[in-house]
Design a protein around this motif. Structure first.
Motif: not given
Length: 95
Positions: A42-43, A67-68, A86-90
């Protein structure tokens, strides 16, 4: 993981000077190997470009850590922290 790093550190091995900057318990519920692989797909599907200033292994690691664990992390290089967003939602959204 730190034992793994120690085992493979040194001349003619995988790592020269590994450093652990962050460590925490994994808090995300869906964390099987299959889940993690899907997050990574996904990322990368969101934006697969590589850029030394803002899309590299350090930014990926910081986003994956966020994310984790749900905790904040930033790249360890000072220059990268200036450009890092930050882009953890990707990781979460299938493309």
């Amino acid at each position: 993981f730190e034992n793994y790093l120690l085992e493979y550190t040194g001349p003619q091995k995988r790592f020269m000077d590994p450093q652990v900057h962050h460590s925490a318990q994994v808090r995300i519920s869906h964390r099987s190997q299959e889940d993690i692989l899907q997050y990574i797909l996904n990322y990368v599907s969101e934006d697969g470009r590589y850029n030394e200033r803002n899309r590299n292994c350090q930014t990926f690691a910081a986003d994956m850590f966020r994310l984790l664990t749900g905790l904040q992390a930033e790249p360890v290089t000072d220059l990268l922290t200036v450009f890092y967003r930050p882009r953890p939602m990707c990781f979460l959204y299938d493309m």
